[in-house]
Design a protein around this motif. Structure first.
Motif, short mmCIF file in Angstrom:
data_model
loop_
_atom_site.label_atom_id
_atom_site.label_comp_id
_atom_site.label_asym_id
_atom_site.label_seq_id
_atom_site.Cartn_x
_atom_site.Cartn_y
_atom_site.Cartn_z
N ALA A 198 7.51 1.61 -0.35
CA ALA A 198 6.24 2.35 -0.51
C ALA A 198 5.13 1.39 -0.89
O ALA A 198 5.28 0.63 -1.86
CB ALA A 198 6.40 3.42 -1.58
N PRO A 199 4.01 1.38 -0.17
CA PRO A 199 2.89 0.52 -0.56
C PRO A 199 2.37 0.94 -1.93
O PRO A 199 1.95 2.09 -2.10
CB PRO A 199 1.84 0.78 0.53
CG PRO A 199 2.57 1.42 1.66
CD PRO A 199 3.71 2.17 1.05
N LEU A 200 2.42 0.04 -2.89
CA LEU A 200 1.96 0.34 -4.25
C LEU A 200 0.51 -0.11 -4.39
O LEU A 200 0.21 -1.30 -4.38
CB LEU A 200 2.85 -0.38 -5.27
CG LEU A 200 2.49 -0.18 -6.77
CD1 LEU A 200 2.44 1.29 -7.13
CD2 LEU A 200 3.48 -0.93 -7.65
N CYS A 201 -0.39 0.86 -4.50
CA CYS A 201 -1.83 0.59 -4.61
C CYS A 201 -2.25 0.66 -6.07
O CYS A 201 -1.81 1.57 -6.80
CB CYS A 201 -2.64 1.60 -3.80
SG CYS A 201 -2.20 1.67 -2.06
N ALA A 202 -3.09 -0.26 -6.49
CA ALA A 202 -3.48 -0.31 -7.90
C ALA A 202 -4.98 -0.42 -8.06
O ALA A 202 -5.69 -0.92 -7.16
CB ALA A 202 -2.80 -1.48 -8.60
N MET A 203 -5.47 0.03 -9.21
CA MET A 203 -6.88 -0.12 -9.56
C MET A 203 -6.96 -0.34 -11.06
O MET A 203 -6.42 0.46 -11.83
CB MET A 203 -7.67 1.13 -9.15
CG MET A 203 -9.17 1.01 -9.30
SD MET A 203 -9.98 2.46 -8.57
CE MET A 203 -11.70 2.01 -8.79
N ILE A 204 -7.57 -1.44 -11.48
CA ILE A 204 -7.78 -1.74 -12.90
C ILE A 204 -9.30 -1.83 -13.07
O ILE A 204 -9.93 -2.74 -12.54
CB ILE A 204 -7.11 -3.07 -13.30
CG1 ILE A 204 -5.61 -3.00 -13.03
CG2 ILE A 204 -7.39 -3.39 -14.76
CD1 ILE A 204 -4.89 -4.32 -13.22
N SER A 205 -9.87 -0.87 -13.81
CA SER A 205 -11.33 -0.78 -13.78
C SER A 205 -11.85 0.08 -14.91
O SER A 205 -11.12 0.91 -15.47
CB SER A 205 -11.76 -0.17 -12.43
OG SER A 205 -13.13 0.12 -12.42
N ARG A 265 3.82 -2.05 6.04
CA ARG A 265 5.09 -1.44 6.42
C ARG A 265 5.70 -2.05 7.69
O ARG A 265 6.90 -2.30 7.75
CB ARG A 265 4.89 0.06 6.68
CG ARG A 265 4.61 0.91 5.45
CD ARG A 265 4.63 2.37 5.84
NE ARG A 265 4.26 3.26 4.74
CZ ARG A 265 3.09 3.89 4.65
NH1 ARG A 265 2.17 3.72 5.59
NH2 ARG A 265 2.85 4.69 3.64
N HIS A 266 4.85 -2.31 8.68
CA HIS A 266 5.36 -2.62 10.01
C HIS A 266 5.14 -4.06 10.47
O HIS A 266 5.70 -4.47 11.50
CB HIS A 266 4.73 -1.67 11.04
CG HIS A 266 4.93 -0.23 10.70
ND1 HIS A 266 6.18 0.35 10.64
CD2 HIS A 266 4.03 0.75 10.39
CE1 HIS A 266 6.05 1.63 10.32
NE2 HIS A 266 4.76 1.89 10.16
N HIS A 267 4.33 -4.83 9.75
CA HIS A 267 4.05 -6.22 10.17
C HIS A 267 4.18 -7.16 8.98
O HIS A 267 3.18 -7.72 8.50
CB HIS A 267 2.65 -6.31 10.79
CG HIS A 267 2.44 -5.39 11.95
ND1 HIS A 267 2.87 -5.69 13.22
CD2 HIS A 267 1.85 -4.16 12.01
CE1 HIS A 267 2.56 -4.69 14.04
NE2 HIS A 267 1.94 -3.75 13.32
#
Length: 568
Positions: free
Chosen positions: A300-307, A448-450
């Motif tokens: 699973a792509p883990l997206c983050a934001m620190i702000s 995911r694919h590349h």
């Protein structure tokens, strides 16, 4: 090393002592690098309560003065402390600075920093035993200093050779208060209370005074220097900035590469470098998923934001499409505090999507480092961003940024080009939630694919040089330009030592080859000599090109305010 340019940084905050935003990181890191490059850079900040408590046994008392604030005379003490090779000065006054927080109340803050600015100028020189060639002011809290220097000191024959640099870290906060109150506190002569000097919209504007009276104005990225001259980003000062455009330049901020280095970071579950980032990031990702109760899913792509959770950071764009991102299979982690509306909205979405999202309404430095290391995609959909530090940290840790093309984000993130393979991240141009969503989905699809393409993006980011070296060199050049003092070059010394080290093994190789020469065939002897000799030569050439590419700083000229100015 001889240091011939003396610089005093004046700021309301400075790491490692007190930090609210990116200003503290700049003032804490830039002088350290400047000292390495032959500039005697020092810093002066208020002596806040937390500094006095933490460093009480280390602070050296230098003396005290009574500082005039209109009809009052107020005590100001001067303390000093050396950290990381930099001398720090502190202005003491318990009435103004004995608070747990750095910023108290806006109206009271105006008074507090009026006192601070007057105290700095009173202490400068003989009393401090340090007369700077350049006074480097930062943001509205020091905006009146170039003007006070002109009207109270230079006109009376004091500090006549001190030049001023004024750095705008965020144009939105300008320091605005009534004319009568500020005139009384700063003893401003009537001939300085003019629309083309410091008055805007029938009030005194600290930032406008800094722009008009300083010898050079800098911003924290080249793109932001251009943007603030437009109506949209100019915050009402765009016409003033256009008028003084000849002395405005943008120098990109650096990053504290001692603190943000995954190969040396004790705050992350596993240290890693560009050689083993796949293994390191996988360990950090699994650890974070377990810690925050997300589904442990390496795919699973883990997206983050620190702000900071404020509108400037693009929170409205994120909230509009956040659940769609989660529906698409992404995991999202948000860390930060700010506007209660955004805090509640993020927590509500996280509660509706357990295992997919975590909203950490807090600021935990250790957790922030782990998030940088664990995340695959780093989100920065900022409406405006003077420079930005998070995208630099994310790339250093191998997290690929998705940013809006504004300010320092545009200057530091090169969007991926599927035809050439170039880039270190992804970007979108407009303030549009679905444009942000589509670019993030595109990044997740490549993840995911590349994997081969994704790894190239990670490596491009991790190879980048985000240190202060280049930026500090540009500032040193700027100081030299406005003072006329030639700059001391810091780099020639280590070069001969490196060559000497490289020559020593070469001689040893030749000696070693001479002994077995009689036993080996002549053809082999020649190839053995040539092969190792060529490899070190190629390695020498590669790094040698990088320092030569440093650009000369944009010219900034000394100026005196003109008599008339177009109204803002």
């Amino acid at each position: 090393m001889e240091k011939n340019i003396k610089v005093l940084f004046a700021s309301s905050e400075c790491s490692p002592f007190v930090k609210v935003g990116g200003l503290a990181d700049v003032v804490g890191s830039l002088p350290v690098e400047l000292n390495k490059q032959g500039v005697d850079a020092r810093v002066i900040i208020p002596l806040y309560k937390k500094i006095k408590v933490k460093y009480s046994d280390k602070l050296q008392f230098l003396g005290w003065k009574m500082v005039h604030m209109g009809w009052r005379s107020l005590y100001a003490g001067l303390f000093s402390l050396e950290v990381n090779g930099v001398v720090f000065y502190f202005i003491d006054n318990e009435y103004y600075f004995n608070f747990d927080q750095i910023y108290v109340d806006y109206v009271f803050d105006i008074e507090r920093y009026c006192f601070y600015q007057r105290a700095v100028l009173d202490f400068m020189g003989d009393f401090m035993n340090f007369e700077p060639n350049v006074l480097h002011c930062n943001d509205w809290q020091t905006g009146m200093m170039p003007m006070l220097l002109d009207c109270h000191f230079k006109k009376n024959g004091y500090h006549t050779n001190v030049q001023t640099v004024y750095t705008i870290h965020n144009l939105k906060y300008q320091g605005v208060h009534s004319i009568d109150v500020v005139r009384e506190m700063l003893d401003l002569p009537d001939d300085y209370l003019r629309e083309d000097f410091c008055i805007k919209d029938r009030a005194i504007n600290f930032m406008k005074a800094g722009i008009v009276f300083s010898n050079s104005v800098t911003t924290v990225s080249p793109t932001y220097a251009y943007e603030i001259m437009t109506d949209y980003y100019g915050e009402g000062l765009n016409y003033t900035l256009q008028k003084y455009a000849y002395k405005v330049s943008g120098i990109i901020n650096g990053m504290n590469d001692l603190e943000y280095d995954p190969s040396k970071d004790d705050k992350i579950p596993m240290k890693y470098s560009i050689k083993n980032y796949k293994e390191g990031k996988a360990v950090c990702k699994k650890s974070l998923q377990e810690q925050l109760h997300l589904d442990v899913n390496p795919g699973a792509p883990l997206c983050a934001m620190i702000s900071r959770l404020v509108d400037q950071k693009g929170l409205d764009l994120l909230l509009y499409v956040l659940e769609e991102m989660l529906y698409d299979g992404m995991q999202v982690v948000i860390l930060g505090t700010g506007d209660p509306y955004y805090e509640r909205a993020l927590v509500d979405i996280a509660n509706r999507n357990p295992g997919k999202m975590c909203a950490c309404i807090d600021f935990d430095s250790g957790l922030a480092h782990t998030i940088y290391a664990a995340s695959d995609i780093f989100l920065m959909p900022s409406i405006f961003e003077p420079c930005g530090l998070s995208q630099l940290c994310s790339m250093a840790y191998g997290s690929v940024p998705v940013v809006r093309e504004t300010g320092g984000l545009k200057d530091t993130v090169t969007p991926y080009n599927e035809y050439t393979g170039e880039g270190n991240g992804f970007s979108f141009a407009n303030i549009n939630a679905h444009e942000f969503l589509f670019v993030t989905k595109y990044a997740a699809d490549i993840y995911r694919h590349h994997p081969d393409v994704w790894n190239k993006l990670i490596e491009a980011g991790m190879k980048g040089d985000y240190s202060w070296k280049k930026s500090a060199g540009e500032y040193a050049g700027l100081y030299s330009l406005i003072t006329g003092i030639p700059r001391v070059e810091a780099k020639p010394e280590p070069a001969p030592a490196k060559e000497a080290k490289k020559e020593a093994p070469a001689k040893a190789e030749k000696k070693a080859e001479k002994k077995p020469a009689a036993k080996k065939a002549p053809a082999k002897k020649e190839t053995e000599k040539k092969a190792p000799a060529k490899k070190p030569a190629a390695k020498k050439a590669a790094p040698a090109k990088k320092p030569a590419e440093a650009k000369a700083p944009v010219k900034a000229e000394e100026t005196k305010p003109e008599a008339k100015e177009k109204k803002d």
